[in-house]
Motif scaffolding. Structure first.
Motif, mmCIF file in Angstrom:
data_model
loop_
_atom_site.group_PDB
_atom_site.id
_atom_site.type_symbol
_atom_site.label_atom_id
_atom_site.label_comp_id
_atom_site.label_asym_id
_atom_site.label_seq_id
_atom_site.Cartn_x
_atom_site.Cartn_y
_atom_site.Cartn_z
ATOM 1 N N GLU A 99 0.857 -1.174 0.000
ATOM 2 C CA GLU A 99 0.000 0.000 0.000
ATOM 3 C C GLU A 99 0.896 1.228 0.000
ATOM 4 N N SER A 100 0.744 2.074 -1.013
ATOM 5 C CA SER A 100 1.676 3.194 -1.211
ATOM 6 C C SER A 100 1.705 4.156 -0.024
ATOM 7 N N GLY A 101 0.581 4.387 0.610
ATOM 8 C CA GLY A 101 0.560 5.278 1.772
ATOM 9 C C GLY A 101 1.398 4.726 2.906
ATOM 10 N N LEU A 102 1.364 3.421 3.097
ATOM 11 C CA LEU A 102 2.163 2.785 4.143
ATOM 12 C C LEU A 102 3.652 2.914 3.832
ATOM 13 N N HIS A 103 4.030 2.726 2.586
ATOM 14 C CA HIS A 103 5.436 2.847 2.202
ATOM 15 C C HIS A 103 5.930 4.278 2.422
ATOM 16 N N HIS A 104 5.117 5.252 2.107
ATOM 17 C CA HIS A 104 5.473 6.651 2.372
ATOM 18 C C HIS A 104 5.623 6.882 3.875
ATOM 19 N N ASP A 105 4.675 6.354 4.649
ATOM 20 C CA ASP A 105 4.728 6.512 6.104
ATOM 21 C C ASP A 105 6.007 5.899 6.678
ATOM 22 N N TYR A 106 6.425 4.751 6.144
ATOM 23 C CA TYR A 106 7.693 4.150 6.579
ATOM 24 C C TYR A 106 8.861 5.102 6.323
ATOM 25 N N GLU A 107 8.910 5.684 5.132
ATOM 26 C CA GLU A 107 10.002 6.606 4.798
ATOM 27 C C GLU A 107 10.050 7.776 5.776
ATOM 28 N N VAL A 108 8.893 8.362 6.062
ATOM 29 C CA VAL A 108 8.822 9.502 6.973
ATOM 30 C C VAL A 108 9.222 9.078 8.383
ATOM 31 N N TRP A 109 8.703 7.949 8.841
ATOM 32 C CA TRP A 109 8.976 7.444 10.186
ATOM 33 C C TRP A 109 10.456 7.117 10.360
ATOM 34 N N LEU A 110 11.043 6.426 9.378
ATOM 35 C CA LEU A 110 12.464 6.070 9.471
ATOM 36 C C LEU A 110 13.354 7.307 9.467
ATOM 37 N N GLU A 111 12.974 8.310 8.691
ATOM 38 C CA GLU A 111 13.773 9.536 8.661
ATOM 39 C C GLU A 111 13.705 10.261 10.003
ATOM 40 N N LYS A 112 12.573 10.161 10.704
ATOM 41 C CA LYS A 112 12.481 10.750 12.047
ATOM 42 C C LYS A 112 13.331 9.972 13.043
ATOM 43 N N LEU A 113 13.337 8.638 12.919
ATOM 44 C CA LEU A 113 14.128 7.802 13.826
ATOM 45 C C LEU A 113 15.628 7.996 13.626
ATOM 46 N N ALA A 114 16.039 8.053 12.361
ATOM 47 C CA ALA A 114 17.461 8.165 12.025
ATOM 48 C C ALA A 114 17.623 9.149 10.876
ATOM 49 N N PRO A 115 17.566 10.437 11.174
ATOM 50 C CA PRO A 115 17.664 11.431 10.105
ATOM 51 C C PRO A 115 19.041 11.422 9.444
ATOM 52 N N HIS A 116 19.048 11.630 8.144
ATOM 53 C CA HIS A 116 20.311 11.670 7.413
ATOM 54 C C HIS A 116 21.148 12.884 7.818
ATOM 55 N N SER A 117 20.496 14.024 7.958
ATOM 56 C CA SER A 117 21.210 15.264 8.272
ATOM 57 C C SER A 117 20.876 15.735 9.677
ATOM 58 N N PRO A 118 21.797 16.382 10.326
ATOM 59 C CA PRO A 118 23.168 16.650 9.896
ATOM 60 C C PRO A 118 24.023 15.390 10.041
ATOM 61 N N THR A 119 24.860 15.148 9.064
ATOM 62 C CA THR A 119 25.659 13.928 9.050
ATOM 63 C C THR A 119 26.691 13.884 10.170
ATOM 64 N N ASP A 120 27.068 15.033 10.697
ATOM 65 C CA ASP A 120 28.076 15.031 11.764
ATOM 66 C C ASP A 120 27.517 14.615 13.126
ATOM 67 N N GLN A 121 26.235 14.277 13.189
ATOM 68 C CA GLN A 121 25.663 13.786 14.443
ATOM 69 C C GLN A 121 26.063 12.328 14.715
ATOM 70 N N TYR A 122 26.625 11.652 13.725
ATOM 71 C CA TYR A 122 26.993 10.241 13.847
ATOM 72 C C TYR A 122 28.503 10.063 13.851
ATOM 73 N N ARG A 123 29.003 9.223 14.735
ATOM 74 C CA ARG A 123 30.434 8.913 14.775
ATOM 75 C C ARG A 123 30.859 8.081 13.576
ATOM 76 N N HIS A 124 29.958 7.256 13.043
ATOM 77 C CA HIS A 124 30.290 6.391 11.905
ATOM 78 C C HIS A 124 30.657 7.207 10.667
ATOM 79 N N ASN A 125 30.012 8.319 10.486
ATOM 80 C CA ASN A 125 30.239 9.115 9.278
ATOM 81 C C ASN A 125 31.652 9.680 9.250
ATOM 82 N N GLY A 126 32.186 9.731 8.092
ATOM 83 C CA GLY A 126 33.539 10.215 7.871
ATOM 84 C C GLY A 126 33.930 9.804 6.473
ATOM 85 N N TYR A 127 34.212 8.519 6.312
ATOM 86 C CA TYR A 127 34.509 7.993 4.984
ATOM 87 C C TYR A 127 33.255 8.031 4.121
#
Length: 95
Positions: free
Chosen positions: A13-41
């Motif tokens: 269901e397309s609405g559910l897939h969109h909701d997953y994208e929004v929810w996951l971005e709230k849980l683990a936002p891409h930006s700012p990238t310097d919030q994560y120790r893993h980021n670098g390479y």
């Protein structure tokens, strides 16, 4: 078969897939990238976390060549860091 991708079962269901994208971005936002120790390479720490939440594999019962799903369920591939080619492994175990 990649640490920043996921395979999961849910309703098709397309609405559910969109909701997953929004929810996951709230849980683990891409930006700012310097919030994560893993980021670098690579700045993909969020993709690793999203995959951890969504899972890496599914198990489905098969009888007489038919997958046992709920009425609207399907298997989906979730891509959280699309910078390189990925592969999917399908393994059938049973008699």
């Amino acid at each position: 078969m990649h640490i920043t991708a996921s395979v999961f079962i849910n309703d098709d269901e397309s609405g559910l897939h969109h909701d997953y994208e929004v929810w996951l971005e709230k849980l683990a936002p891409h930006s700012p990238t310097d919030q994560y120790r893993h980021n670098g390479y690579e700045d993909n720490a969020d993709a690793h976390m999203k995959r951890q939440v969504m899972g890496r594999e599914v198990v489905v019962a098969v009888t007489d060549g038919e997958l046992h799903f709920g009425t609207w369920e399907q298997i989906f591939y979730g891509e959280f860091d699309g910078r390189r080619p990925k592969r999917v492994l399908v393994k059938i175990i049973g008699a």
